[in-house]
Design an enzyme around this catalytic site. Structure first.
Site, short mmCIF file in Angstrom:
data_model
loop_
_atom_site.label_atom_id
_atom_site.label_comp_id
_atom_site.label_asym_id
_atom_site.label_seq_id
_atom_site.Cartn_x
_atom_site.Cartn_y
_atom_site.Cartn_z
N ASP A 415 0.56 -0.91 0.19
CA ASP A 415 0.39 0.20 0.04
C ASP A 415 1.01 1.73 -0.17
OD1 ASP A 415 -2.83 1.58 0.27
OD2 ASP A 415 -2.16 1.77 2.63
N GLU A 468 0.61 -0.36 -5.33
CA GLU A 468 0.36 0.12 -5.02
C GLU A 468 1.11 1.60 -5.78
OE1 GLU A 468 -3.64 3.20 -2.96
OE2 GLU A 468 -1.68 2.07 -2.33
#
Length: 745
Positions: A415, A468
């Site tokens: 993330d 990401e």
């Protein structure tokens, strides 16, 4: 002065009582004295009335210790014995008598190699010696507690087993590497514990174990001693197959799930599903829908439900909301036996400021940077890891290995990678510090990511590391030996933003924004991209996918089906957030279950069927995945028909792989007699038509069969006249009997 008082020298008894004596192992326990001519045992047991020394070998009493003072200090020699032996302390309290195996008789359980690798920043299994681990020493079973706190003045382990008394089990300090440890026999599984730290300024703070493998649910935050009995895996077949799979050439259709809100139970939906519920309901559903993988939003223990797990405190502890670690392993095992991979969102970019967590863990900025210009994240008011510190790197590297090795997870999705890569991320001038070369790149984080990916891919066959990353940082999926970050895949945030922007436009104006769906092919092969429609796109007022689309319900559902068809035909692996597969109307709410009642209505059933059939087609035909990252796997037939908002292209495989033709119409106009180029001669047919009545459409199409003509068109030797349905997607392929029988869609 009693004889016993002579056993405490230089005021050590007073220092011990005041909590100022940190080298307790040199004082308490069994020690040789008088040049090896005698043994002495010293202990500190509050409220004890009497203490006897008992031999563990034969259970006989060896000696009684003298009380030094009323605070609980006892000491005494052991007669003629001069050779150390294992013993217990038989302690008489006002209301009971207990036999306690003295932890201060045991030496250090740490080895030099572990300590070296941990400090160097390359330890892959620090969880095996840090935290709470079951060990057996000289046939004595117990729990070895160990924590890194180099700047603490004193560290004790407190818990159910010692009535949370910070003086009872002061730990052994290793000054050279900052570790504190103690081996405690008699601790039972499920015991709650914390580390009690005394800072250099005298402050005391109780901290959760950073390496705890189980923790209490919020609002409580104690760590929990793990179970001894571990899950017995039965997924060998999957693991062998995974190791032999080149995932960049394989179909990957990922269903993103937040376990707390997929479904709930209870009269008012107030109860979470546990792992057994998820085994019984989530796995069959994912299997039926044809997804290849489940991607779980973070499961590391987190105190704030509203963070969705992206602000974890217990990085090694699966959240107790849904069950224990063995339950989570059983869920993953069941997924694998159903031939479903499991990916996990992993948060290594930042951590929250909860006082029981990592923040100023030993009274200093241990895991984070001291300077807030490097150590604080301005968007989330969280703290940023110090990626240049060896022990922090080992903490994170070991955590990644822990999830992949111990839980058989098939990959990690990192993330907020962009926030790791740039020192000026979300910062104004003057709010950040440049690197050693004056640049904005976080060189320490880049080096950490390269090391992480290189080690994981080398050590654990068949995994997927996914980033990401929302910027144009070059080489995210390039190998580390080519100066890349070494990820296997990168979310295509550009495609996501452009395509959703296009989706939200009125069909009459889409002709002016045609490039929003074609531009992604200009850079599609610069990275190994994954097309992701994640939870971030259906929350925080953004609305559901259905809500984003203009028009009446018929147009909304038809457009969404056509969009999914375009997405499944576009090069790159696929990810879709839960609820999107049946066109949830409201945006996602983590406090409630998905709106499963919508499946009582035909339009929602139609979208669900369409996704199921897309997944089946996707998994069956290699042309849709094997050359995702090779230009020869894709060819536009017409990318310039903005006037009609029609997109047409061919997906190719290798050798004898069947090519597939996609025709996507993003306006409500039916086009009859529309000529389309075909990759080969012979009869073609509709493999799928999103406008079929099966999916809630108007049933405009080609009757299942298309006759190719030897008329060159769009760079192809053959072509055909077809009917293009309104707001629809056609997927065409050769009409061979064999293919039709196998597809059976």
């Amino acid at each position: 002065m009693t004889q016993a008082q002579t056993y405490f020298y230089d005021g050590s008894d007073v220092a011990l009582l005041n909590g100022q004596y940190t080298d307790v192992f040199s004082l308490l326990g069994m020690h040789s004295i008088n040049e090896g001519k005698a043994l002495v045992v010293r202990c500190f047991l509050r409220n004890a009335q009497k203490v006897d020394v008992i031999s563990l070998k034969d259970g006989r009493k060896v000696a009684s210790l003298e009380r030094v003072n009323e605070a609980g200090l006892f000491a005494g020699t052991l007669g003629r014995r001069i050779k150390p032996f294992l013993y217990a302390l038989r302690v008489t309290y006002p209301l009971c008598e207990l036999d306690i195996i003295d932890p201060y008789q045991f030496g250090s359980l740490l080895n030099r190699e572990d300590l070296y690798l941990f400090g160097e920043g390359s330890s892959e299994q620090a969880y095996r010696f840090l935290g709470a681990n079951w060990r057996q020493v000289d046939n004595v079973e117990g729990v070895h507690f160990c924590v890194w706190a180099p700047n603490a003045k004193r560290v004790s382990v407190v818990g159910d087993f010692n009535h949370w008394d910070d003086t009872r089990h002061v730990m052994r300090q290793h000054v050279a590497n900052g570790l504190w440890e103690i081996f405690l026999p008699g601790v039972v599984e499920g015991s709650h514990y914390k580390f009690d730290l005394v800072y250099q300024n005298g402050e005391r703070h109780a901290k959760s174990d950073p390496m705890a493998t189980q923790m209490e649910c919020a609002p409580h935050n104690a760590s929990i001693v793990p179970k001894k009995q571990q899950h017995q895996w039965a997924d060998t077949q999957w693991m062998d197959k995974r190791a032999a799979t080149a995932w960049h050439r394989a179909p990957m259709s990922i269903y993103e799930v937040q376990l707390g809100s997929w479904r709930r139970k209870g009269e008012f939906g107030e109860q979470y599903f546990d792992y057994q519920d998820l085994i019984e309901q989530l796995i069959p559903y994912v299997k039926e829908q044809g997804f290849t993988h489940i991607e779980l939003m973070p499961v590391s223990e987190y105190p704030f439900d509203g963070s969705w797990g992206y602000q974890p405190v217990g990085l090694y502890a699966p959240t107790y909301r849904f069950g224990d670690a063995n339950g989570f392993k059983a869920f993953i095992d069941a997924c694998h036996q159903a031939e479903i991979g499991v990916l996990l969102d992993w948060v290594a970019a930042h951590f929250p400021k909860d006082p029981h967590g990592l923040v100023r863990f030993d009274g200093t900025c241990l895991y984070e940077h001291e300077d807030p210009r490097k150590g604080t994240h301005p968007d989330w008011d969280t703290l940023i890891y110090n990626y240049g510190r060896g022990e922090v790197r080992s903490f994170l590297l070991s955590n990644a290995c822990y999830w992949l090795r111990e839980f058989h997870l098939d990959g990690l999705r990192l993330d907020a990678v962009s926030s790791m890569l740039y020192l000026d991320y979300s910062r104004e001038p003057g709010q950040w510090l440049p690197n050693a070369y004056g640049g904005r790149e976080n060189l320490e984080a880049i080096d950490f990511l390269q090391m992480l990916n290189q080690r994981l891919y080398q050590a654990i066959p068949g995994i997927c590391m996914i980033a990401e990353e929302s910027t144009a940082f070059a080489g995210v999926t390039k190998p580390t030996d080519s100066s890349g970050l070494g990820f296997g895949f990168k979310w295509n945030m550009g495609w996501m933003n452009d395509s959703l922007s296009y989706l939200g436009r009125d069909p009459i104006y889409r002709q002016y924004h045609h490039n929003q769906l074609t531009f992604s092919l200009m850079y599609a092969y610069s990275e190994q991209f994954m097309l992701s429609i994640s939870h971030d796109e259906v929350v925080h007022g953004k609305g559901s996918l259905l809500h984003k689309i203009p028009g009446d319900d018929w147009q909304k559902f038809a457009t969404l089906r056509a969009y999914y068809g375009f997405m499944w035909g576009h090069p790159g692996k696929k990810l879709l957030f839960m609820g999107s597969e049946f066109a949830q109307r409201d945006e996602w709410d983590h406090d409630h279950s998905l709106d499963w009642h919508l499946l009582a209505f035909e339009p929602h059933q139609g979208v669900q069927r369409w996704l199921r059939d897309l997944n089946q087609l996707y998994r069956q035909f290699p042309a849709l995945s094997v050359l995702d990252y090779e230009p020869q796997g894709f060819r536009w037939l017409d990318c310039d028909n903005g006037r009609d908002s029609i997109f047409s292209f061919v997906r190719y495989g290798e050798g004898n792989d069947v090519p597939l033709v996609f025709v996507v119409n993003m306006t409500p106009t039916v086009h009859q007699g529309f000529r389309i180029g075909l990759p080969q001669g012979g009869d073609f047919c509709e493999y799928l038509n999103s406008d079929s009545y099966l999916y809630g459409g108007s049933n405009q199409g080609n009757g299942g069969k298309i006759i190719a003509q030897a008329l060159p068109w769009q760079g192809m030797a053959s072509s055909a006249l077809i009917t293009v349905p309104p707001l629809g997607c056609l997927i065409l392929g050769p009409a061979t009997e064999n293919i039709l029988r196998e597809s059976a869609l």
